[in-house]
Each structure stands twice: as structure tokens, then as C-alpha cells.
Design a protein around this motif. Sequence first.
Motif, PDB file in Angstrom:
ATOM      1  N   GLN A   5      32.089  41.660  40.492  1.00  0.00           N
ATOM      2  CA  GLN A   5      33.341  41.912  41.197  1.00  0.00           C
ATOM      3  C   GLN A   5      34.458  41.118  40.519  1.00  0.00           C
ATOM      4  N   ASN A   6      34.903  41.643  39.377  1.00  0.00           N
ATOM      5  CA  ASN A   6      35.865  40.929  38.547  1.00  0.00           C
ATOM      6  C   ASN A   6      37.249  40.852  39.169  1.00  0.00           C
ATOM      7  N   ASN A   7      37.699  41.904  39.841  1.00  0.00           N
ATOM      8  CA  ASN A   7      39.028  41.870  40.454  1.00  0.00           C
ATOM      9  C   ASN A   7      39.088  40.808  41.556  1.00  0.00           C
ATOM     10  N   LYS A   8      38.082  40.801  42.398  1.00  0.00           N
ATOM     11  CA  LYS A   8      38.044  39.828  43.490  1.00  0.00           C
ATOM     12  C   LYS A   8      37.910  38.415  42.929  1.00  0.00           C
ATOM     13  N   GLY A  10      38.858  37.273  39.983  1.00  0.00           N
ATOM     14  CA  GLY A  10      40.130  36.870  39.362  1.00  0.00           C
ATOM     15  C   GLY A  10      41.163  36.470  40.395  1.00  0.00           C
ATOM     16  N   LEU A  11      41.209  37.217  41.494  1.00  0.00           N
ATOM     17  CA  LEU A  11      42.155  36.882  42.557  1.00  0.00           C
ATOM     18  C   LEU A  11      41.792  35.554  43.205  1.00  0.00           C
ATOM     19  N   ASP A  58      35.068  46.206  45.191  1.00  0.00           N
ATOM     20  CA  ASP A  58      35.660  45.083  44.459  1.00  0.00           C
ATOM     21  C   ASP A  58      37.111  44.915  44.870  1.00  0.00           C
ATOM     22  N   LYS A  59      37.329  44.701  46.154  1.00  0.00           N
ATOM     23  CA  LYS A  59      38.678  44.423  46.636  1.00  0.00           C
ATOM     24  C   LYS A  59      38.576  43.376  47.716  1.00  0.00           C
TER      25      LYS A  59
END
Length: 61
Positions: A5-8, A10-11, A58-59
Motif C-alpha cells: 500500500q504505497n499511497n497510504k 507515503g501519506l 490503498d487509500k
Amino acid sequence: MYIGQNNKGGLFIVLAAVSIVLMLLLIGFILYVLFWLWAIFDAYSSAQKLNNGEFVEDKLF
């Protein structure tokens, strides 16, 4: 990021960095602890869902 889960991930890194900068204003200490607890809960619940064969988006919200 470890479970894909790269987006999560990174956030979460960006939010941690913002909390560290806000420590100069003393509010960052409280925000960092709250953010840390939220990240632990999210990682645990996401891992449980993945282990049960469920799909995890992934959000953040």
C-alpha cells in the motif's frame, strides 16, 4: 508500504514529517502520538483483512 500500500504509506510518512515540524510549536507532540496510534491501528486492521483474504484499498479514508 510493506504490504503493497504505497499511497497510504507515503501519506503516513508525510504526515509524520509534518507532525515532527509542528513539534516546534508544541502541538506536534500530541499530533505525533495520535498519528502513531492511528498508523498502528491501520496497519493491524489492514494486515488482518489481508490475512483473511479480503481486499484492502490503498487509500486512507
